[in-house]
Scaffold this active site. Structure first.
Site, PDB file in Angstrom:
ATOM      1  N   HIS A  42      36.463  16.630 -26.017  1.00 53.70           N
ATOM      2  CA  HIS A  42      37.158  15.428 -26.483  1.00 53.70           C
ATOM      3  C   HIS A  42      38.173  15.762 -27.565  1.00 53.70           C
ATOM      4  O   HIS A  42      37.830  15.827 -28.741  1.00 53.70           O
ATOM      5  CB  HIS A  42      36.137  14.440 -27.033  1.00 53.70           C
ATOM      6  CG  HIS A  42      35.098  14.038 -26.024  1.00 53.70           C
ATOM      7  ND1 HIS A  42      34.054  14.872 -25.672  1.00 53.70           N
ATOM      8  CD2 HIS A  42      34.953  12.910 -25.299  1.00 53.70           C
ATOM      9  CE1 HIS A  42      33.310  14.258 -24.764  1.00 53.70           C
ATOM     10  NE2 HIS A  42      33.832  13.069 -24.515  1.00 53.70           N
ATOM     11  N   HIS A 277      41.022  10.829 -24.671  1.00 55.07           N
ATOM     12  CA  HIS A 277      39.690  10.686 -25.269  1.00 55.07           C
ATOM     13  C   HIS A 277      38.788  11.864 -24.909  1.00 55.07           C
ATOM     14  O   HIS A 277      38.200  12.480 -25.789  1.00 55.07           O
ATOM     15  CB  HIS A 277      39.026   9.380 -24.812  1.00 55.07           C
ATOM     16  CG  HIS A 277      37.541   9.392 -24.954  1.00 55.07           C
ATOM     17  ND1 HIS A 277      36.910   8.970 -26.085  1.00 55.07           N
ATOM     18  CD2 HIS A 277      36.546   9.826 -24.110  1.00 55.07           C
ATOM     19  CE1 HIS A 277      35.594   9.129 -25.940  1.00 55.07           C
ATOM     20  NE2 HIS A 277      35.357   9.644 -24.751  1.00 55.07           N
ATOM     21  N   GLU A 427      13.864  -2.372 -34.882  1.00 51.77           N
ATOM     22  CA  GLU A 427      13.075  -1.192 -34.509  1.00 51.77           C
ATOM     23  C   GLU A 427      13.940   0.055 -34.292  1.00 51.77           C
ATOM     24  O   GLU A 427      13.598   1.151 -34.753  1.00 51.77           O
ATOM     25  CB  GLU A 427      12.253  -1.481 -33.242  1.00 51.77           C
ATOM     26  CG  GLU A 427      11.181  -2.551 -33.414  1.00 51.77           C
ATOM     27  CD  GLU A 427      11.722  -3.975 -33.291  1.00 51.77           C
ATOM     28  OE1 GLU A 427      12.910  -4.145 -32.922  1.00 51.77           O
ATOM     29  OE2 GLU A 427      10.960  -4.921 -33.568  1.00 51.77           O
ATOM     30  N   ASP A 485      -1.548 -12.452 -26.798  1.00 53.42           N
ATOM     31  CA  ASP A 485      -0.079 -12.419 -26.834  1.00 53.42           C
ATOM     32  C   ASP A 485       0.514 -12.145 -25.458  1.00 53.42           C
ATOM     33  O   ASP A 485       1.690 -12.401 -25.206  1.00 53.42           O
ATOM     34  CB  ASP A 485       0.426 -11.386 -27.845  1.00 53.42           C
ATOM     35  CG  ASP A 485       0.579 -11.992 -29.241  1.00 53.42           C
ATOM     36  OD1 ASP A 485       0.613 -13.241 -29.339  1.00 53.42           O
ATOM     37  OD2 ASP A 485       0.643 -11.229 -30.216  1.00 53.42           O
ATOM     38  N   HIS A 489       3.722  -8.357 -24.691  1.00 48.97           N
ATOM     39  CA  HIS A 489       3.311  -7.565 -25.851  1.00 48.97           C
ATOM     40  C   HIS A 489       2.302  -6.468 -25.500  1.00 48.97           C
ATOM     41  O   HIS A 489       1.949  -5.675 -26.366  1.00 48.97           O
ATOM     42  CB  HIS A 489       2.705  -8.475 -26.924  1.00 48.97           C
ATOM     43  CG  HIS A 489       3.725  -9.269 -27.690  1.00 48.97           C
ATOM     44  ND1 HIS A 489       4.685 -10.040 -27.072  1.00 48.97           N
ATOM     45  CD2 HIS A 489       3.935  -9.399 -29.026  1.00 48.97           C
ATOM     46  CE1 HIS A 489       5.443 -10.614 -27.999  1.00 48.97           C
ATOM     47  NE2 HIS A 489       5.008 -10.236 -29.199  1.00 48.97           N
TER      48      HIS A 489
HETATM   49  C1  LIG Z   1      24.994   5.323 -26.583  1.00 47.07           C
HETATM   50  C2  LIG Z   1      26.172   5.931 -25.907  1.00 47.07           C
HETATM   51  N1  LIG Z   1      26.734   5.290 -24.872  1.00 47.07           N
HETATM   52  C3  LIG Z   1      27.770   5.827 -24.219  1.00 47.07           C
HETATM   53  C4  LIG Z   1      28.278   7.038 -24.586  1.00 47.07           C
HETATM   54  C5  LIG Z   1      29.430   7.669 -23.813  1.00 47.07           C
HETATM   55  N2  LIG Z   1      30.639   7.629 -24.623  1.00 47.07           N
HETATM   56  C6  LIG Z   1      31.053   8.683 -25.350  1.00 47.07           C
HETATM   57  S1  LIG Z   1      32.403   8.369 -26.243  1.00 47.07           S
HETATM   58  C7  LIG Z   1      32.506   6.797 -25.641  1.00 47.07           C
HETATM   59  C8  LIG Z   1      33.614   5.879 -26.058  1.00 47.07           C
HETATM   60  C9  LIG Z   1      33.652   5.790 -27.506  1.00 47.07           C
HETATM   61  O1  LIG Z   1      34.772   5.136 -27.957  1.00 47.07           O
HETATM   62  P1  LIG Z   1      35.232   5.406 -29.428  1.00 47.07           P
HETATM   63  O2  LIG Z   1      34.055   5.451 -30.310  1.00 47.07           O
HETATM   64  O3  LIG Z   1      36.265   4.410 -29.737  1.00 47.07           O
HETATM   65  O4  LIG Z   1      35.797   6.866 -29.365  1.00 47.07           O
HETATM   66  P2  LIG Z   1      37.304   7.358 -29.210  1.00 47.07           P
HETATM   67  O5  LIG Z   1      37.630   7.290 -27.756  1.00 47.07           O
HETATM   68  O6  LIG Z   1      38.141   6.441 -30.005  1.00 47.07           O
HETATM   69  O7  LIG Z   1      37.265   8.744 -29.709  1.00 47.07           O
HETATM   70  C10 LIG Z   1      31.466   6.547 -24.763  1.00 47.07           C
HETATM   71  C11 LIG Z   1      31.280   5.255 -24.056  1.00 47.07           C
HETATM   72  C12 LIG Z   1      27.651   7.684 -25.682  1.00 47.07           C
HETATM   73  N3  LIG Z   1      28.043   8.869 -26.112  1.00 47.07           N
HETATM   74  N4  LIG Z   1      26.627   7.092 -26.322  1.00 47.07           N
END
Ligand SMILES: Cc1ncc(C[n+]2csc(CCOP(=O)(O)OP(=O)(O)O)c2C)c(N)n1
Ligand SMILES: [Mg+2]
Length: 678
Positions: A42, A277, A427, A485, A489
């Site tokens: 990235h 990205h 949680e 419950d 639960h």
């Molecule tokens: C919990 C989770 N869901 C999905 C992903 C896959 N994922 C990695 S980066 C991203 C997009 C993130 O967007 P942003 O934080 O704006 O990053 P940017 O593209 O601006 O660097 C996703 C969906 C992940 N790493 N973690």
């Protein structure tokens, strides 16, 4: 490659006088080149955050690259962990033991620079990030740890705990629900040394976030009680520096600095688009970017003057030396506190720990109480906490049900330190904060909720196991035994699925003694989390020999030997151990002699050697397992010739005793099951 014309850097940055600096050029080049070489990764976030990173890391961060464990260093957490190359570049440039070869090995097998920052792989990585939202939540835990340790150890004129927690996060972290849980609590607790930089680039993987993320983030964080610096141009170093200084000046609230950035800034044709990205820019665009940012060096080559300008080794060593001097003065004035601080930051248990455990065991044996294991857990905490000042309790709004308070528990607030956190109904946030508390050092956190809601915390539990973090999770109301419950639960599959997380120790103790030993083991375990699955209902005490008490730590042991020729082995956990013992008696009346094995932790049992396995579960003797939960996992112990009395469907709302009967957890059914296979 896009053929869109490159507008000028000044126009992209929205700054008339903008020009690229070689300091940020080094970050951008390393990120582009490493991702290109790995053919994955990235580049967008590292390139877009380069100016912010330079201001923080080169001018403000208090750290010593030669001692990444310095107790009073600032902590840095890259919550948008996909931008790992940003962190690797910073560690490399500032002088950590992370070489250019390591950077070249980005994302390769056994490299120190995996796809996402992994705790323990390279110096300076404070926590594993990548699952979005958890880094910021860990950061809340780090900042809370700092605040609590400062309240406990600092004395007038002796601020030995005095550091910031900085974190970078993106749109993804803010969209994740856990960021609400953790940041809301951070506001309530007034974590003034937590400073977050929001990479507000308007882009996530699917494209422009306007279609799915239109929160007013500054207002959101103001509503949490944060200090917010909105509308900072994230490429304007002076503005970033001013925002950072403003954030440092606010000491009673966490700060969010909202930085408008251009994702992939420096890539003339791809900046600002989701294309940048998470994929390599490509050779042509990298060549164009080199020109665009004025970086005329081949891949992985950094000129000496740029290295020199980034090198934080001397400054860091001086900062640590200055702290050492202050610590010496503290140690002269408060020798016992200083020794205690060192012990705790080193993660060593107190000298009298073993004595406290032995005394508690003797008391439990003497009392022989028939109480719920959740109550036994509270008694264990009460017995052990006075010997363990680093124990930091908490529950997700279930203190009275989880039984997590003890006489000396003191609630943490914005104004005061303490040793108990009311996490509220959060949680996932709680367990992720717990990971941060543990990773910071100096504290052993335990967290608590109903076993059912371990599901809400699931990925933070997995992260604890992945990072080998010591966190003790108290999960009460562990089966249909909770009764009225009802099925929402009543855990059915939770104990089994927690056991499947690598490096998670799951305990389901049968009485007060097994509960105490589980607690002691969980505290002593330095390299991973433990989940304690505890009953709501009372369970009878079983008298044990000293050898049997010692054997609890082996995870599975003979609790009651057959009184005649061995026909079968009953294996049970938790509340079902009582049933197994009763079935043993009933079977004996019919001349069928069985052994009862208590298996409070299958994970620990699995780690024993084969001679122990053979001694407990001899070859050739049929086995029947009993547990009020899904049966799949038990077949590895009973095989296809044995049987499982389990629960492979959801429960019902009714008194517990009726439910156990309804679902076959009766002496008659166990006897019949044994007879069918033995
Ligand atoms: C919990 C989770 N869901 C999905 C992903 C896959 N994922 C990695 S980066 C991203 C997009 C993130 O967007 P942003 O934080 O704006 O990053 P940017 O593209 O601006 O660097 C996703 C969906 C992940 N790493 N973690
Ligand atoms: Mg984004």
């Amino acid at each position: 490659m896009s053929t869109a014309p490159a507008s000028s850097a000044a126009a992209q940055a929205g700054l008339p006088n903008f020009s690229f600096s070689p300091l940020t050029g080094a970050i951008r080049a390393l990120a582009m080149d490493a991702v290109q070489k790995a053919n994955s990764g990235h580049p967008g976030a590292p390139m877009g955050m380069a100016e912010i990173a330079e201001v923080l890391w080169r001018r403000n961060l208090k750290h010593n690259p030669q001692n990444p464990h310095w107790a009073d260093r600032d902590r840095f957490i890259l919550s948008n962990g996909h931008g790992s190359m940003l962190l690797y570049a910073l560690l490399h440039l500032t002088g950590y033991d992370l070489t250019i070869e390591d950077i070249k090995n980005f994302r390769q097998l056994h490299s120190r620079t995996p796809g996402h920052p992994e705790y323990g792989y390279a110096p300076g990585i404070e926590t594993t990030t990548g699952p979005l939202g958890q880094g910021i939540s860990n950061a809340v835990g780090f900042a809370l740890a700092e605040k609590l340790l400062a309240a406990e150890f600092n004395k007038p004129g002796h601020a030995i705990v005095d550091h910031h927690t900085y974190t970078f996060l993106g749109d993804g972290c803010l969209m994740e629900g856990i960021s609400h849980e953790a940041c809301s609590l951070a506001g309530t607790l007034g974590l003034g040394k937590l400073i977050a930089f929001y990479d507000d680039n308007g882009i996530s993987i699917d494209g422009d976030v306007k279609g799915w993320f239109t929160d007013d983030t500054p207002k959101r964080f103001e509503a949490y009680g944060w200090h917010v610096v909105p509308h900072v141009n994230g490429h304007d170093s002076a503005a970033i520096e001013a925002a950072l200084k403003a954030a440092q000046a606010v000491t009673d609230k966490p700060s969010l600095i909202c930085c408008k950035t251009v994702i992939g800034f420096g890539s003339p044709h791809k900046a600002g688009s989701h294309d940048v990205h998470g994929s390599p820019l490509g050779a042509d665009e990298i060549a164009a970017a080199r020109k665009f940012i004025g970086w005329n060096y081949p891949p992985f080559e950094i000129p000496a003057d740029v290295y020199a300008a980034w090198d934080a080794k001397a400054k860091g060593a001086a900062a640590e030396a200055e702290w050492n001097k202050r610590f010496d003065a503290y140690a002269a004035a408060f020798p016992e506190l200083a020794a205690e601080f060192k012990r705790r930051m080193n993660g060593e248990l107190p000298a009298n720990w073993q004595g406290a455990v032995d005394a508690a065991i003797a008391k439990v044996a003497e009392k022989a109480e028939n109480i719920a294991t959740r109550k036994a857990s509270q008694n264990s905490i009460t017995a052990l906490a006075p010997a363990l000042p680093e124990l930091l309790g908490g529950s997700a709004d279930l203190a009275g049900s989880n039984l997590t308070l003890w006489p000396e528990a003191k609630s943490v607030s914005a104004k005061t330190g303490g040793n108990y956190i009311h996490y509220g109904v959060r949680e996932f946030g709680m367990v992720a904060i717990g990971n941060g508390l543990s990773l910071h050092g100096g504290l052993i956190p335990f967290t608590a909720t109903f076993l059912m809601f371990s599901e809400y915390a699931r990925n933070a539990l997995r992260m604890a196991a992945l990072m080998k973090v010591r966190q003790i999770c108290v999960f009460t109301h562990d089966s249909i035994g909770l009764g009225e419950d009802g099925p929402t639960h009543q855990p059915v599959e939770q104990t089994a699925t927690l056991r499947m997380i690598p490096n998670m120790d799951v305990w389901r103790p049968a009485d007060t003694m097994e509960t105490l030993v589980a607690w002691a083991h969980a505290v002593e375990r330095k390299d991973g989390p433990s989940s304690l699955c505890l009953s709501r209902q009372n369970l009878p005490y079983t008298v044990r020999s000293a050898e049997q008490i010692a054997a609890i730590r082996k995870g599975g042991y003979v609790l009651s030997e057959a009184k005649g020729p061995l026909k079968a082995v009953l294996i049970a956990t938790g509340s079902e151990v009582e049933l197994a013992l009763k079935a043993q008696t009933a079977l004996a009346l019919e001349g069928i002699h069985v052994r009862v094995v208590s298996m409070p932790s299958t994970n620990l049992f699995d780690r024993q050697d084969s001679s122990w396995h053979q001694a407990v579960l001899p070859h050739g003797v049929v086995r029947v397992a009993i547990e009020a939960g899904v049966s799949d996992g038990w077949y590895k112990y009973v095989g296809l010739d044995g049987a499982v009395v389990g629960l492979n469907h959801f429960g019902e709302s009714a008194p517990a005793s009726l439910l156990f009967k309804e679902f076959g957890f009766t002496v008659e059914n166990v006897v019949a099951t044994v007879k069918a296979v033995a």
